[in-house]
Design a protein around this motif. Structure first.
Motif, mmCIF file in Angstrom:
data_model
loop_
_atom_site.group_PDB
_atom_site.id
_atom_site.type_symbol
_atom_site.label_atom_id
_atom_site.label_comp_id
_atom_site.label_asym_id
_atom_site.label_seq_id
_atom_site.Cartn_x
_atom_site.Cartn_y
_atom_site.Cartn_z
ATOM 1 N N ASP A 1 1.688 6.264 -7.841
ATOM 2 C CA ASP A 1 0.289 6.398 -8.239
ATOM 3 C C ASP A 1 -0.451 5.060 -8.266
ATOM 4 O O ASP A 1 -1.673 5.039 -8.389
ATOM 5 C CB ASP A 1 0.184 7.059 -9.617
ATOM 6 N N ASN A 2 0.275 3.966 -8.168
ATOM 7 C CA ASN A 2 -0.357 2.642 -8.152
ATOM 8 C C ASN A 2 -0.947 2.281 -6.793
ATOM 9 O O ASN A 2 -1.637 1.272 -6.678
ATOM 10 C CB ASN A 2 0.656 1.554 -8.537
ATOM 11 N N TRP A 3 -0.689 3.106 -5.773
ATOM 12 C CA TRP A 3 -1.013 2.702 -4.406
ATOM 13 C C TRP A 3 -1.829 3.751 -3.657
ATOM 14 O O TRP A 3 -1.649 4.947 -3.848
ATOM 15 C CB TRP A 3 0.286 2.426 -3.639
ATOM 16 N N THR A 4 -2.714 3.262 -2.794
ATOM 17 C CA THR A 4 -3.440 4.101 -1.841
ATOM 18 C C THR A 4 -3.113 3.566 -0.451
ATOM 19 O O THR A 4 -2.412 2.545 -0.322
ATOM 20 C CB THR A 4 -4.963 4.015 -2.055
ATOM 21 N N SER B 1 -4.510 1.375 -6.213
ATOM 22 C CA SER B 1 -5.389 2.408 -6.765
ATOM 23 C C SER B 1 -6.016 1.841 -8.042
ATOM 24 O O SER B 1 -5.662 0.737 -8.495
ATOM 25 C CB SER B 1 -4.573 3.658 -7.106
ATOM 26 N N ASP B 2 -6.928 2.601 -8.639
ATOM 27 C CA ASP B 2 -7.494 2.173 -9.928
ATOM 28 C C ASP B 2 -6.380 2.027 -10.959
ATOM 29 O O ASP B 2 -6.352 1.061 -11.719
ATOM 30 C CB ASP B 2 -8.540 3.177 -10.427
ATOM 31 N N GLN B 3 -5.448 2.978 -10.968
ATOM 32 C CA GLN B 3 -4.310 2.909 -11.882
ATOM 33 C C GLN B 3 -3.467 1.668 -11.585
ATOM 34 O O GLN B 3 -2.987 1.002 -12.497
ATOM 35 C CB GLN B 3 -3.455 4.167 -11.758
ATOM 36 N N ASN C 1 0.872 -1.167 0.000
ATOM 37 C CA ASN C 1 0.000 0.000 0.000
ATOM 38 C C ASN C 1 0.915 1.225 0.000
ATOM 39 O O ASN C 1 2.139 1.077 -0.047
ATOM 40 C CB ASN C 1 -0.965 -0.015 1.190
ATOM 41 N N SER C 2 0.350 2.406 0.065
ATOM 42 C CA SER C 2 1.184 3.610 -0.023
ATOM 43 C C SER C 2 2.060 3.814 1.204
ATOM 44 O O SER C 2 2.994 4.615 1.172
ATOM 45 C CB SER C 2 0.305 4.843 -0.249
#
Length: 124
Positions: free
Chosen positions: A93-96, A101-103, A18-19
């Motif tokens: 940007d791949n992580w929340t 993430s959606d991306q 995750n982020s």
């Protein structure tokens, strides 16, 4: 112990991060950073805190074998595959806070497709 498939490694990576738990710092990615490991570092026998992107360059360009550093269940995959898994990890940007993430989900699908296609081509 059996070797994990590329699909298993991609999915495991997608579920694990995750982020907040990526081994990312302002100056780049590290194999081990404050107890956190990057995507490739997580699969290594003994990643070192002073291994940063320079070690990746050694693995890629100088003939040092990444294979020898990996845990047995992660061995048997190409540097190109590991580069793609690492790039999935590295893209913020791949992580929340809760995971992909959606991306990130889109990128996981792309990595799956890319390596599934390579598997089909290689088997002929």
């Amino acid at each position: 112990m059996t070797t994990k498939t590329r699909k298993e490694i991609i999915d495991e990576t997608a579920r694990f991060y995750n982020s907040q738990n990526r081994a990312e710092a302002t100056d780049g990615c590290y194999y081990l950073l404050d107890g956190r490991k990057c995507a490739v570092g997580r699969c290594m026998k003994n990643p070192q805190a002073d291994w940063s992107s320079i070690v990746t360059k050694l693995f890629s360009y100088c003939g040092v074998r990444l294979e020898n550093e990996l845990l047995p269940e992660y061995q048997g995959h190409s540097m190109a595959f590991w580069r793609d898994v690492q790039m999935l990890h590295d893209a913020g940007d791949n992580w929340t806070d809760s995971g992909l993430s959606d991306q990130g989900r889109e990128r996981v699908s792309e990595v799956h497709s890319e390596w599934d296609e390579r598997t089909q081509v290689q088997s002929h």
